[in-house]
Every structure is written in C-alpha cells, then in structure tokens.
Design a protein around this motif. Sequence first.
Motif, PDB file in Angstrom:
ATOM      1  N   TRP A   9      27.879  26.539 -52.808  1.00  0.00           N
ATOM      2  CA  TRP A   9      29.111  25.952 -52.725  1.00  0.00           C
ATOM      3  C   TRP A   9      29.784  25.772 -54.258  1.00  0.00           C
ATOM      4  CZ3 TRP A   9      30.115  21.438 -55.631  1.00  0.00           C
ATOM      5  CH2 TRP A   9      29.051  20.748 -56.085  1.00  0.00           C
ATOM      6  N   LEU A  10      29.108  25.514 -55.344  1.00  0.00           N
ATOM      7  CA  LEU A  10      29.618  25.319 -56.534  1.00  0.00           C
ATOM      8  C   LEU A  10      29.865  26.734 -57.337  1.00  0.00           C
ATOM      9  CD1 LEU A  10      30.190  23.917 -59.278  1.00  0.00           C
ATOM     10  CD2 LEU A  10      27.582  23.814 -59.777  1.00  0.00           C
ATOM     11  N   TRP A  11      28.927  27.756 -56.687  1.00  0.00           N
ATOM     12  CA  TRP A  11      29.561  28.927 -57.197  1.00  0.00           C
ATOM     13  C   TRP A  11      30.506  29.328 -56.399  1.00  0.00           C
ATOM     14  CZ3 TRP A  11      28.987  32.550 -60.691  1.00  0.00           C
ATOM     15  CH2 TRP A  11      29.461  33.624 -60.549  1.00  0.00           C
ATOM     16  N   ARG A  12      30.923  29.055 -55.378  1.00  0.00           N
ATOM     17  CA  ARG A  12      32.003  29.784 -54.570  1.00  0.00           C
ATOM     18  C   ARG A  12      33.495  29.006 -55.381  1.00  0.00           C
ATOM     19  NH1 ARG A  12      33.959  32.070 -49.807  1.00  0.00           N
ATOM     20  NH2 ARG A  12      36.112  32.149 -50.309  1.00  0.00           N
ATOM     21  N   CYS A  13      33.362  27.646 -55.628  1.00  0.00           N
ATOM     22  CA  CYS A  13      34.333  27.044 -56.416  1.00  0.00           C
ATOM     23  C   CYS A  13      34.622  27.764 -57.649  1.00  0.00           C
ATOM     24  CB  CYS A  13      34.007  25.596 -56.821  1.00  0.00           C
ATOM     25  SG  CYS A  13      33.927  24.681 -55.270  1.00  0.00           S
ATOM     26  N   LEU A  14      33.706  28.164 -58.404  1.00  0.00           N
ATOM     27  CA  LEU A  14      33.738  29.031 -59.732  1.00  0.00           C
ATOM     28  C   LEU A  14      34.291  30.400 -59.449  1.00  0.00           C
ATOM     29  CD1 LEU A  14      30.683  28.183 -61.708  1.00  0.00           C
ATOM     30  CD2 LEU A  14      32.793  27.279 -62.118  1.00  0.00           C
TER      31      LEU A  14
ATOM     32  N   ASP B  98      36.051  31.294 -56.928  1.00  0.00           N
ATOM     33  CA  ASP B  98      37.711  31.263 -56.524  1.00  0.00           C
ATOM     34  C   ASP B  98      38.618  30.843 -57.766  1.00  0.00           C
ATOM     35  OD1 ASP B  98      36.904  31.576 -53.730  1.00  0.00           O
ATOM     36  OD2 ASP B  98      37.092  29.393 -53.359  1.00  0.00           O
ATOM     37  N   LEU B  99      38.024  30.006 -58.695  1.00  0.00           N
ATOM     38  CA  LEU B  99      38.650  29.741 -60.023  1.00  0.00           C
ATOM     39  C   LEU B  99      38.788  31.164 -60.811  1.00  0.00           C
ATOM     40  CD1 LEU B  99      39.627  27.633 -61.851  1.00  0.00           C
ATOM     41  CD2 LEU B  99      37.448  27.412 -62.819  1.00  0.00           C
TER      42      LEU B  99
END
Length: 369
Positions: free
Chosen positions: A62-67, A69-70
């Motif tokens: 989930w953290l990788w997904r946030c990065l 998307d950023l």
Amino acid sequence: MKRVLILTAGYGDGHNSAARAVGEVLQESAEVRVCDVCAEALPEVFKWTKRLYLWMTARVPWLWRCLYDLSDTSDWSGGVPPGLGPVAVRLRVMLDEWKPDAVVCTFPLYPYLLDVLFRQGVHRVPYMTVVTDSLAISRTWLESDARLFAVSDEGTRSLLVEEKGIAPDRVVVTHFPVSPKVHAGDEAKSWCAGQAFKVLYVPQGRPSLVEEELVAMLDAAPEVRVTVVLGHKVRRLYRAVHGAALRAGRDRVRILGWTHRMPQLLASHHVLVGKAGGASVHEALAAEVPVLVNHFVPGQEEGNTELLHRLGGGRFVSTPAELRRALQFLLDQDGSAWSVMKQRLHQARMRGGAVHIAELVQQLDDFHV
C-alpha cells in the motif's frame, strides 16, 4: 558498426531483462554496451534503495502504491532529480568517452538525464524509451524528448496517445523485448486427461503461503506436476517446499534454485504460476503459456495482470483455494479452457519485440521529436 548504449537499472527484473534482450539482438549488427549507470555511480545507494524497493513491494505494498501514484504527479523534465547528480556525471563521461550513435533507455530516469546533458552542451545522440510496463503507465515514462516510445500492446499505445497526449508517430507497438531464446514449445501444445499437466511455479511471499499454494496445486488433480523455481529464495523457501514435496511424492514436484533455463522451462510447461512482473509475464506470452498470477506490485504490475485478462491468457488468483479451483477449471473436460487460453495466446503473437526494437534503433536518425 553503429555503437548503441543501452541504459537499465535493477529495480525489478523487467528493466534488465528488456535491456539484455535488445542487446542480444543488436550485438549481431552493432557494438553494444548494456549499463546500469545507477549501480555504477552510486553503488551503496543503489544497493540500499533496491532492498527498500523489494521490501516495500513485498511487505507494505500500500505504501508503494502511494509512492507510485505520487510519481504520476511528478515532473522530472526540469533538471536532475535531487541526489542523482553522480548518475548524471557518470552518464556524461560515458557519452563523451564512448560516443554512442544511439541510446536505448529501459528505465524512466535516463531520458531526463539525457535531456539535461544535451541542454548543457553534450553532443546530442538520438535515443528511444522502451516502456516496460503495460496499460498502467506512470507519467515518469513520458515527459522526456525521446524520439520514440516502444510499447508492448495496442491498449498501451492507445493510453499514451489518447489519454497521455503523446504524438501518435512517437509511439510504436513492438511488444515487450524478450530474449529470442523464448519460443512456443512443442511439448506443451496439447493435453488430455491422464497425461502429466506441468505447472511452472515461481513462488512469492512467506514460506507458509508458498507451502499452501504448492499443496493446493497438487490437490487440484492427480495429473498435476509442479516445477518450483526458487531463484534467490532458496534459503528462505526450500524447507517449506521440500516438506510439501515429500508428502506429495517425489515424482510430482521438482525443485530448482537459480536457473538460466527459464526459456526452456516455459516452453515445456502448460501453465506458469507466479508474480505479474513485466519480464515473466511477457516471456510467458511469447512462449504462449497461460499465466495464473499469484502476486502483483500495485501500480505498474496491475497493468500486466490486466493485459493477461484482455488477451484471455491468464487471471489473478488471490488465495491458494482460488489457485486450486483455477487449475481444476483449466483441466475440466480434457483441458478445454486451457486449450482456449493457448489458442488466444497463439493468435495474439506477443513476440518479436527485441528484433523490432533493434530495427528501430538502426533507424532512429530518421525520427524527429
């Protein structure tokens, strides 16, 4: 002979696999260098950021997904990203000393560094970008002055042209560059009840999950035979796999560590079960082997999973129970569903990318931004 510099980075296998495949074809007609400039210029930083990437995608996706998307809101075209000055310096030395006639980029950072160096007065060299993702494409691939973008499929091309605003004449469907050694095999073109159904399994995740998946596959049908490729995970996963293999019977499970024979293994197996990485998915597509995806990295690898679905050559299985049911479905009625998948992949003909890209490299001088 033309000199071709191929730039890659080891964050995931897809970039390196694509670079090697293009180099393998080009070396027959050009002088080729395949370089990971990030690893050369910042070896310690590269080592730790690679470990962080692998840990993050495996443990906190989930953290990788946030990065990820950023990154789709970031613009790297203004200059060298912070901390990457040594990579730009190393690349400049390489351009000045080796003087390539063309550059191929399989990692999205390098096109921006090339643009910066050319603006600073380095002799301009035509270059192209090989996009190693499918259908889910971050903006980081697309803001450079690359003469061409090579993509894997028509859906990705439509995305770049219609939604991302890239000029149609700059986007070419080449298919993903896989090694010419990958081909559709004769051994696994047909199957009927009573014959061994060969599953090539590249495990992901914790040992207990791997053991559950292996047991689920073996429980799907008595004809199932599984070849497990552990790769670099031998220490972590061997005990779990070996225990399940002993219980199932040695004739049903074969365990391999690191191997250079993946093309031959793909050609001789009926199904691949593994992660939706760019290299593994497209090697399976080139070999016309259906894929059951048991894991994907949020963001870029979701596109690879979607591509399999659109082609009718694979699907995502979220649990060991779902994996067992998927195999049973493929084997029902003398493998009719599996045969349909094979036929769709044969019709798609997702191969030849490395050869096509090599041909485009030789013509780069004729393309203008």
